[in-house]
Every structure is written in C-alpha cells, then in structure tokens.
Scaffold this motif. Structure first.
Motif, PDB file in Angstrom:
ATOM      1  N   LEU A  51       1.217  -1.190  -0.037  1.00 24.57           N
ATOM      2  CA  LEU A  51      -0.003   0.110   0.148  1.00 24.57           C
ATOM      3  C   LEU A  51       0.520   1.462   0.008  1.00 24.57           C
ATOM      4  N   GLU A  52       1.973   1.156   0.409  1.00 26.61           N
ATOM      5  CA  GLU A  52       3.279   2.217   1.079  1.00 26.61           C
ATOM      6  C   GLU A  52       3.592   2.512  -0.460  1.00 26.61           C
ATOM      7  N   LYS A  53       3.478   2.013  -1.418  1.00 26.07           N
ATOM      8  CA  LYS A  53       4.780   1.410  -3.051  1.00 26.07           C
ATOM      9  C   LYS A  53       3.410   2.492  -3.661  1.00 26.07           C
ATOM     10  N   LEU A  54       2.321   2.146  -3.338  1.00 28.90           N
ATOM     11  CA  LEU A  54       1.376   2.189  -4.041  1.00 28.90           C
ATOM     12  C   LEU A  54       0.345   4.491  -4.024  1.00 28.90           C
ATOM     13  N   ASP A  55       1.176   4.772  -2.394  1.00 30.82           N
ATOM     14  CA  ASP A  55       0.911   6.077  -2.215  1.00 30.82           C
ATOM     15  C   ASP A  55      -0.632   5.450  -1.523  1.00 30.82           C
ATOM     16  N   LEU A  56      -0.786   4.443  -0.734  1.00 31.81           N
ATOM     17  CA  LEU A  56      -1.815   4.191  -0.208  1.00 31.81           C
ATOM     18  C   LEU A  56      -1.536   4.509   1.304  1.00 31.81           C
ATOM     19  N   ASP A  57      -2.570   4.938   2.133  1.00 31.64           N
ATOM     20  CA  ASP A  57      -2.585   4.894   2.988  1.00 31.64           C
ATOM     21  C   ASP A  57      -2.884   3.840   4.562  1.00 31.64           C
ATOM     22  N   THR A  58      -2.188   3.693   5.742  1.00 25.43           N
ATOM     23  CA  THR A  58      -3.303   2.080   6.131  1.00 25.43           C
ATOM     24  C   THR A  58      -3.681   2.484   7.543  1.00 25.43           C
ATOM     25  N   GLU A  59      -4.655   1.578   8.173  1.00 25.37           N
ATOM     26  CA  GLU A  59      -4.777   1.850   8.845  1.00 25.37           C
ATOM     27  C   GLU A  59      -5.089   0.535   9.463  1.00 25.37           C
ATOM     28  N   GLN A  76      -9.739  -6.295   3.771  1.00 22.64           N
ATOM     29  CA  GLN A  76      -9.800  -4.999   4.213  1.00 22.64           C
ATOM     30  C   GLN A  76     -11.403  -4.372   4.212  1.00 22.64           C
ATOM     31  N   ASP A  77     -11.154  -2.954   4.096  1.00 17.47           N
ATOM     32  CA  ASP A  77     -12.717  -2.319   3.932  1.00 17.47           C
ATOM     33  C   ASP A  77     -12.835  -1.685   2.471  1.00 17.47           C
ATOM     34  N   VAL A  78     -11.955  -1.696   1.565  1.00 19.02           N
ATOM     35  CA  VAL A  78     -11.876  -1.418   0.044  1.00 19.02           C
ATOM     36  C   VAL A  78     -11.961  -2.090  -0.427  1.00 19.02           C
ATOM     37  N   GLY A  79     -12.429  -2.698  -1.368  1.00 21.12           N
ATOM     38  CA  GLY A  79     -12.372  -4.219  -2.121  1.00 21.12           C
ATOM     39  C   GLY A  79     -11.269  -4.043  -3.206  1.00 21.12           C
ATOM     40  N   ALA A  80     -10.536  -5.689  -3.527  1.00 15.90           N
ATOM     41  CA  ALA A  80      -9.334  -5.276  -4.094  1.00 15.90           C
ATOM     42  C   ALA A  80      -9.952  -5.074  -5.658  1.00 15.90           C
ATOM     43  N   GLY A  81      -9.227  -4.757  -6.271  1.00 13.96           N
ATOM     44  CA  GLY A  81      -9.897  -4.205  -7.674  1.00 13.96           C
ATOM     45  C   GLY A  81     -10.838  -2.717  -8.072  1.00 13.96           C
ATOM     46  N   THR A  82     -10.858  -1.946  -6.898  1.00 12.93           N
ATOM     47  CA  THR A  82     -11.989  -0.669  -5.849  1.00 12.93           C
ATOM     48  C   THR A  82     -11.021   0.426  -6.619  1.00 12.93           C
ATOM     49  N   GLU A  83     -10.876   1.530  -7.712  1.00 14.09           N
ATOM     50  CA  GLU A  83      -9.803   2.218  -8.362  1.00 14.09           C
ATOM     51  C   GLU A  83     -10.168   3.791  -6.843  1.00 14.09           C
ATOM     52  N   VAL A  84      -9.351   3.997  -6.203  1.00 18.92           N
ATOM     53  CA  VAL A  84      -9.155   4.820  -5.310  1.00 18.92           C
ATOM     54  C   VAL A  84      -8.300   5.745  -5.960  1.00 18.92           C
ATOM     55  N   LYS A  85      -8.452   7.545  -5.129  1.00 20.47           N
ATOM     56  CA  LYS A  85      -7.621   8.096  -4.802  1.00 20.47           C
ATOM     57  C   LYS A  85      -6.239   7.968  -4.244  1.00 20.47           C
ATOM     58  N   LEU A  92      -7.142  -2.838   7.427  1.00 19.90           N
ATOM     59  CA  LEU A  92      -6.775  -3.927   7.466  1.00 19.90           C
ATOM     60  C   LEU A  92      -7.420  -4.417   8.259  1.00 19.90           C
ATOM     61  N   THR A  93      -7.803  -5.617   8.606  1.00 20.44           N
ATOM     62  CA  THR A  93      -8.377  -6.374   9.717  1.00 20.44           C
ATOM     63  C   THR A  93      -7.271  -7.877   9.374  1.00 20.44           C
TER      64      THR A  93
END
Length: 185
Positions: A51-59, A76-85, A92-93
């Motif tokens: 996620l860090e490599k993709l510039d996404l934050d993690t909780e 994960q709360d956002v499903g795989a394949g979903t497009e986000v900013k 992540l659980t």
C-alpha cells in the motif's frame, strides 16, 4: 546578434506554455485512480509495504481468528480492484491468532458440570479416570490446565476424574490357632 523583441516574447510564451502543459500532465498523473490490490492472506508487513508503494495509507485493527494465522490480513475495507485516489486510507483487519480464554478451576466439581463449563467456554474435553482417597467418585481431582491460566479457545482440557478409593480385596482367612494356620489339616 540581438534577438528581436517579438522573438523573445514568443520564446517566453512557449516556455510558459511548456511549463503549464507539464504541470497539467503531472497533476493528471498524480490524480489518476489507483487500483486497490487484494491483501487478504498476506502478512501485515507485506500488505502495508504494498500500500505504501502505491501511495495509499493504512490503518489496522485486530480480530481473533480460529482459522487465520497470527499477523495475516483477514479482510480489507476497500475491496480489491476498487479504484481510489492517492492517500486513501485502507483499513486492514489482521488476525490476532486464536483467542486466549481463561480456564475455570473445576477441582471438586462433578464431571457433568465440569464438561459443560469447559464446552461453554469453547474448549474440548477429554476425561481420565483414576483412584483417589481424598476426592469423591465422579468429581474432578485436577485438570491439565490449572484454573486461572489461559488456553487457546478450542484447545483440549484434560479432566482427571475420581473413581473413589482403590479397593483392596482381603483374602478370607479362617480364625484358628497359629498351628492350624501353619499346618492346615
């Protein structure tokens, strides 16, 4: 040779235009959507690094699991394949492993009550019978995990159940004189 003022003016306009086009392209590249990867089943370390490599934050949040090993992503709360900013937070659980459960002290309890208590707490039960001069028959003498300690939910607790005192068979001896006992007729 000195450039004409009009040529300098065109060069400045061209340079400013190139900078503006570059800025627009950069903004478009930075704002393009990112596809969230499937993180389930990965270690928390690998999932966070991805996620860090993709510039996404993690909780993260943890949850006990009987089926997913410790420190593995369960969901994960956002499903795989979903497009986000960029910068979107993905929660992540993560498995905290098997839930530890406090084992009750069952000494001197009836077998049926002890088995029900352990089953209700999520344990499996096995029984071993043995003789005891101090504990009444059918009661718990001791247990494989002492009361007050913790054990993994679903683990086996062995109960040692009293069969009462060990009975000794005394031979039938007729009372007579010592001579009769030494030399029976």
């Amino acid at each position: 040779p000195v450039m004409k003022k009009s040529a300098v003016k065109y060069l400045i306009i061209a340079a400013v235009s190139l900078v503006m086009v570059g800025a627009v392209v950069l903004i478009l590249l930075l704002n393009r959507p990112i596809e969230v990867p499937n993180l389930e089943g990965k270690t928390i370390g690998k999932a966070t690094a991805l996620l860090e490599k993709l510039d996404l934050d993690t909780e993260t949040q943890t949850e006990y699991s009987d089926t997913v090993k410790l420190n593995i992503v369960i969901s994960q709360d956002v499903g795989a394949g979903t497009e986000v900013k960029r910068g979107t937070v993905i929660t992540l659980t993560v498995s905290a492993g098997i839930e530890p459960v406090k084992v009750p002290d069952l000494r001197n309890k009836p077998l049926i009550e002890a088995e029900k208590t352990l089953a209700d707490a999520g344990f499996k039960v096995s029984v071993v019978e043995e003789f005891s001069d101090t504990v009444e028959a059918g009661m718990v003498i001791r247990q494989s995990v002492k009361g007050g300690k913790t054990a993994d939910k679903g683990s086996n607790i062995k109960l040692f159940i009293s069969k009462g005192p060990d009975l000794v068979i005394v031979p039938n001896i007729r009372i007579g004189t010592l001579t009769h006992i030494r030399h029976p007729r």
